[in-house]
Design an enzyme around this catalytic site. Structure first.
Site, PDB file in Angstrom:
ATOM      1  N   ARG A  70      -3.776   6.435   0.312  1.00  0.00           N
ATOM      2  CA  ARG A  70      -4.280   7.603   1.027  1.00  0.00           C
ATOM      3  C   ARG A  70      -3.279   8.339   1.901  1.00  0.00           C
ATOM      4  O   ARG A  70      -3.566   9.430   2.372  1.00  0.00           O
ATOM      5  CB  ARG A  70      -5.500   7.192   1.858  1.00  0.00           C
ATOM      6  CG  ARG A  70      -6.714   6.983   0.981  1.00  0.00           C
ATOM      7  CD  ARG A  70      -7.848   6.365   1.741  1.00  0.00           C
ATOM      8  NE  ARG A  70      -7.497   5.009   2.133  1.00  0.00           N
ATOM      9  CZ  ARG A  70      -8.306   4.177   2.769  1.00  0.00           C
ATOM     10  NH1 ARG A  70      -9.513   4.578   3.097  1.00  0.00           N
ATOM     11  NH2 ARG A  70      -7.916   2.971   3.075  1.00  0.00           N
ATOM     12  N   ARG A  83       0.824  -1.224   0.000  1.00  0.00           N
ATOM     13  CA  ARG A  83       0.000   0.000   0.000  1.00  0.00           C
ATOM     14  C   ARG A  83       0.855   1.271   0.000  1.00  0.00           C
ATOM     15  O   ARG A  83       0.495   2.258   0.652  1.00  0.00           O
ATOM     16  CB  ARG A  83      -0.955   0.023   1.201  1.00  0.00           C
ATOM     17  CG  ARG A  83      -1.968  -1.103   1.211  1.00  0.00           C
ATOM     18  CD  ARG A  83      -3.242  -0.674   0.502  1.00  0.00           C
ATOM     19  NE  ARG A  83      -4.165  -1.787   0.419  1.00  0.00           N
ATOM     20  CZ  ARG A  83      -5.325  -1.854   1.069  1.00  0.00           C
ATOM     21  NH1 ARG A  83      -5.699  -0.864   1.820  1.00  0.00           N
ATOM     22  NH2 ARG A  83      -6.097  -2.897   0.932  1.00  0.00           N
ATOM     23  N   TYR A 143     -14.743 -12.432   0.782  1.00  0.00           N
ATOM     24  CA  TYR A 143     -15.563 -11.260   0.408  1.00  0.00           C
ATOM     25  C   TYR A 143     -16.835 -11.696  -0.325  1.00  0.00           C
ATOM     26  O   TYR A 143     -17.915 -11.158  -0.088  1.00  0.00           O
ATOM     27  CB  TYR A 143     -14.759 -10.295  -0.474  1.00  0.00           C
ATOM     28  CG  TYR A 143     -13.758  -9.477   0.318  1.00  0.00           C
ATOM     29  CD1 TYR A 143     -14.195  -8.528   1.239  1.00  0.00           C
ATOM     30  CD2 TYR A 143     -12.389  -9.652   0.161  1.00  0.00           C
ATOM     31  CE1 TYR A 143     -13.291  -7.781   1.978  1.00  0.00           C
ATOM     32  CE2 TYR A 143     -11.475  -8.909   0.882  1.00  0.00           C
ATOM     33  CZ  TYR A 143     -11.930  -7.975   1.795  1.00  0.00           C
ATOM     34  OH  TYR A 143     -11.044  -7.239   2.528  1.00  0.00           O
ATOM     35  N   ARG A 181      -6.942  11.020  -7.324  1.00  0.00           N
ATOM     36  CA  ARG A 181      -8.133  10.188  -7.220  1.00  0.00           C
ATOM     37  C   ARG A 181      -9.425  10.997  -7.076  1.00  0.00           C
ATOM     38  O   ARG A 181     -10.516  10.431  -7.207  1.00  0.00           O
ATOM     39  CB  ARG A 181      -8.002   9.265  -6.010  1.00  0.00           C
ATOM     40  CG  ARG A 181      -7.392   7.902  -6.254  1.00  0.00           C
ATOM     41  CD  ARG A 181      -8.360   6.950  -6.958  1.00  0.00           C
ATOM     42  NE  ARG A 181      -9.710   7.007  -6.443  1.00  0.00           N
ATOM     43  CZ  ARG A 181     -10.142   6.435  -5.338  1.00  0.00           C
ATOM     44  NH1 ARG A 181      -9.346   5.690  -4.630  1.00  0.00           N
ATOM     45  NH2 ARG A 181     -11.398   6.563  -4.952  1.00  0.00           N
TER      46      ARG A 181
HETATM   47  O1  CP3 Z   1       0.049   0.314  -3.102  1.00  0.00           O
HETATM   48  C1  CP3 Z   1      -0.337  -0.880  -3.205  1.00  0.00           C
HETATM   49  O2  CP3 Z   1      -0.085  -1.758  -2.346  1.00  0.00           O
HETATM   50  C2  CP3 Z   1      -1.039  -1.311  -4.490  1.00  0.00           C
HETATM   51  C3  CP3 Z   1      -2.423  -1.262  -4.533  1.00  0.00           C
HETATM   52  C4  CP3 Z   1      -3.327  -2.160  -3.698  1.00  0.00           C
HETATM   53  C5  CP3 Z   1      -4.628  -1.737  -3.326  1.00  0.00           C
HETATM   54  N1  CP3 Z   1      -5.289  -2.773  -2.772  1.00  0.00           N
HETATM   55  C6  CP3 Z   1      -5.141  -0.395  -3.560  1.00  0.00           C
HETATM   56  C7  CP3 Z   1      -6.263   0.073  -2.740  1.00  0.00           C
HETATM   57  C8  CP3 Z   1      -3.205  -3.485  -3.280  1.00  0.00           C
HETATM   58  C9  CP3 Z   1      -2.007  -4.403  -3.391  1.00  0.00           C
HETATM   59  C10 CP3 Z   1      -4.444  -3.861  -2.704  1.00  0.00           C
HETATM   60  C11 CP3 Z   1      -4.740  -5.204  -2.206  1.00  0.00           C
HETATM   61  C12 CP3 Z   1      -5.924  -5.424  -1.372  1.00  0.00           C
HETATM   62  N2  CP3 Z   1      -7.183  -4.915  -1.520  1.00  0.00           N
HETATM   63  C13 CP3 Z   1      -5.953  -6.349  -0.308  1.00  0.00           C
HETATM   64  C14 CP3 Z   1      -4.791  -7.191   0.130  1.00  0.00           C
HETATM   65  C15 CP3 Z   1      -3.788  -6.406   0.884  1.00  0.00           C
HETATM   66  C16 CP3 Z   1      -4.146  -6.092   2.308  1.00  0.00           C
HETATM   67  O3  CP3 Z   1      -4.223  -4.901   2.623  1.00  0.00           O
HETATM   68  O4  CP3 Z   1      -4.311  -7.015   3.099  1.00  0.00           O
HETATM   69  C17 CP3 Z   1      -7.257  -6.343   0.222  1.00  0.00           C
HETATM   70  C18 CP3 Z   1      -7.755  -7.160   1.395  1.00  0.00           C
HETATM   71  C19 CP3 Z   1      -8.029  -5.445  -0.566  1.00  0.00           C
HETATM   72  C20 CP3 Z   1      -9.461  -5.116  -0.441  1.00  0.00           C
HETATM   73  C21 CP3 Z   1      -9.623  -3.677  -0.157  1.00  0.00           C
HETATM   74  N3  CP3 Z   1      -9.581  -2.705  -1.141  1.00  0.00           N
HETATM   75  C22 CP3 Z   1      -9.754  -3.005   1.091  1.00  0.00           C
HETATM   76  C23 CP3 Z   1      -9.860  -3.708   2.430  1.00  0.00           C
HETATM   77  C24 CP3 Z   1      -9.787  -1.627   0.838  1.00  0.00           C
HETATM   78  C25 CP3 Z   1      -9.835  -0.483   1.830  1.00  0.00           C
HETATM   79  C26 CP3 Z   1     -11.193   0.091   1.980  1.00  0.00           C
HETATM   80  C27 CP3 Z   1     -11.136   1.384   2.798  1.00  0.00           C
HETATM   81  O5  CP3 Z   1     -11.504   2.427   2.238  1.00  0.00           O
HETATM   82  O6  CP3 Z   1     -10.740   1.337   3.968  1.00  0.00           O
HETATM   83  C28 CP3 Z   1      -9.665  -1.471  -0.554  1.00  0.00           C
HETATM   84  C29 CP3 Z   1      -9.611  -0.186  -1.286  1.00  0.00           C
HETATM   85  C30 CP3 Z   1      -8.243   0.201  -1.726  1.00  0.00           C
HETATM   86  N4  CP3 Z   1      -7.421  -0.608  -2.449  1.00  0.00           N
HETATM   87  C31 CP3 Z   1      -7.621   1.456  -1.537  1.00  0.00           C
HETATM   88  C32 CP3 Z   1      -6.386   1.391  -2.183  1.00  0.00           C
HETATM   89  C33 CP3 Z   1      -5.367   2.484  -2.318  1.00  0.00           C
HETATM   90  C34 CP3 Z   1      -8.240   2.644  -0.839  1.00  0.00           C
HETATM   91  C35 CP3 Z   1      -9.130   3.309  -1.826  1.00  0.00           C
HETATM   92  C36 CP3 Z   1      -9.314   4.768  -1.516  1.00  0.00           C
HETATM   93  O7  CP3 Z   1      -8.390   5.529  -1.789  1.00  0.00           O
HETATM   94  O8  CP3 Z   1     -10.393   5.110  -1.036  1.00  0.00           O
END
Ligand code: CP3
Length: 345
Positions: A34, A30, A154, A43
């Site tokens: 954010r 990540r 999920y 974004r």
């Molecule tokens: O920078 C990176 O690591 C690359 C991008 C990346 C994202 N998601 C972008 C993202 C990666 C590798 C993921 C993987 C992901 N997504 C996982 C596995 C990694 C982990 O954290 O355990 C999981 C479980 C998800 C599912 C998911 N997508 C979640 C739980 C969330 C957060 C929701 C929230 O708003 O709290 C997302 C959304 C997400 N994926 C964001 C990002 C940057 C946030 C989106 C935003 O900016 O609002």
């Protein structure tokens, strides 16, 4: 460790191969997201999934942490649910919540809602990685996918879950439905990884974020075969990293998927992990909360992770889970610089 790699070679890829890199490579799960003001700006007004389908935006967001931190690898900006949405499942990423599925998967009939992924379903992935090839130069790109168990959770729960109760109940009550869902997800993940590698990703990471919710026996029975199948799709083509949260009890089992590199979360010291996984390359494992602390304890903890990592065949420095949204980018930069300064050979 084997012979020292030449300094012109990517330290990340050298470490992935178990060779001695010119310095300990660093990247952060990540790292795009954010915690970066430039991410929030890029974004603004675009939903997460829409952003993932816009190649120019994906390229820009993937590059942001590379420019800012000088990390040794980029992680492709996408999400684990992108390939699921691409095969037609009605799934959204709700800000502050996570992935939410309109109609959860619970029955035999639901299995058919998961068709195979065709590369034509995700043209924006290939296009974005093509754009990144020009921007990244010698910095390698890591592609990724979610593991079948984490994705299935999920789909079955309908959204994020603390105890994964419906998923665990389905495994036990209808094992054939479970295995059918998980094997279709494995095929989708495997294809999603292949598309990224064919487009130019130099390594992949399989995120089984929630596998820690399973006992070792259940992991072996219900998750391991499907994660192994997902990773098999890119075996022999690129190094494969495998990561889960709270998976200390699963380190050995997870390494049996065939992944060359084991991601270790922050709960298990790297030297202990190295003893349990002799000959494995390890990735990890600074507590993401350490980034929120003052500079002195942060640097001390960074040094301790570097020291513990020396027990491994090779070490890729990372956090023990993703960057927390409140992290100060300056602190992340401090960690990158510290690891580089203290390990350059
Ligand atoms: O920078 C990176 O690591 C690359 C991008 C990346 C994202 N998601 C972008 C993202 C990666 C590798 C993921 C993987 C992901 N997504 C996982 C596995 C990694 C982990 O954290 O355990 C999981 C479980 C998800 C599912 C998911 N997508 C979640 C739980 C969330 C957060 C929701 C929230 O708003 O709290 C997302 C959304 C997400 N994926 C964001 C990002 C940057 C946030 C989106 C935003 O900016 O609002």
């Amino acid at each position: 460790m084997v012979n020292a790699a030449s300094s012109s070679e990517s330290p990340f890829l050298a470490a992935c191969r178990g060779e001695e890199p010119s310095r300990t490579p660093v990247w952060f799960m990540r790292q795009a997201g954010r915690s970066l003001p430039e991410y929030k700006e890029a974004r603004a007004g675009t939903s997460m999934l829409e952003a993932c389908r816009t190649p120019e935006l994906v390229c820009e967001i993937t590059m942001q942490p590379v420019r800012r931190y000088g990390v040794d690898a980029a992680i492709f900006f996408s999400d684990i649910v992108v390939p699921i949405a691409a095969v037609g499942v009605d799934i959204e990423i709700v800000p502050g919540v996570g992935p939410v599925v309109a109609e959860p998967f619970r029955t035999e009939a639901d299995v058919k809602r998961l068709r195979n992924l065709d590369p034509c379903d995700v043209p924006y992935i290939t296009e974005a990685i093509g754009l990144l090839g020009k921007e990244l130069g010698s910095t390698p790109l890591i592609g990724f996918a979610g593991a079948p168990f984490t994705l299935a959770s999920y789909l079955i729960e309908g959204g994020p879950s603390r105890d994964h109760a419906k998923t665990k109940a389905l495994m036990r009550s209808q094992p054939e439905v479970w295995h059918a869902i998980a094997s279709r997800l494995a095929a989708i993940c495997g294809e999603f990884l292949r598309v990224q590698v064919e487009a130019g990703a130099k390594a992949v990471q399989l995120f089984d974020s929630w596998a820690g919710a399973l006992s070792e026996a259940d992991y072996r029975k219900f998750a391991l075969p499907h994660s192994t199948a997902a990773l098999a799709g890119v075996a022999q083509s690129v190094p494969r990293i495998h990561f889960g949260v709270g998976t200390g009890h699963l380190l050995e089992a997870m390494s049996e998927t065939g992944a060359e590199i084991s991601g270790v979360d922050f709960r298990i010291p790297l030297d202990q992990a190295a003893k349990r996984l002799p000959g494995k390359v390890l990735q990890g494992n600074l507590d993401p909360a350490a980034i929120l602390s003052d500079e002195a304890p942060l640097l001390a903890e960074t040094d301790a992770v570097v020291a513990a990592g020396k027990a491994a065949k090779a070490h890729i420095f990372n956090l023990g889970h993703g960057v927390l949204p409140d992290s100060d980018p300056e602190k992340l930069k401090l960690v990158v610089d510290r690891v580089h300064e203290t390990t350059t050979r």
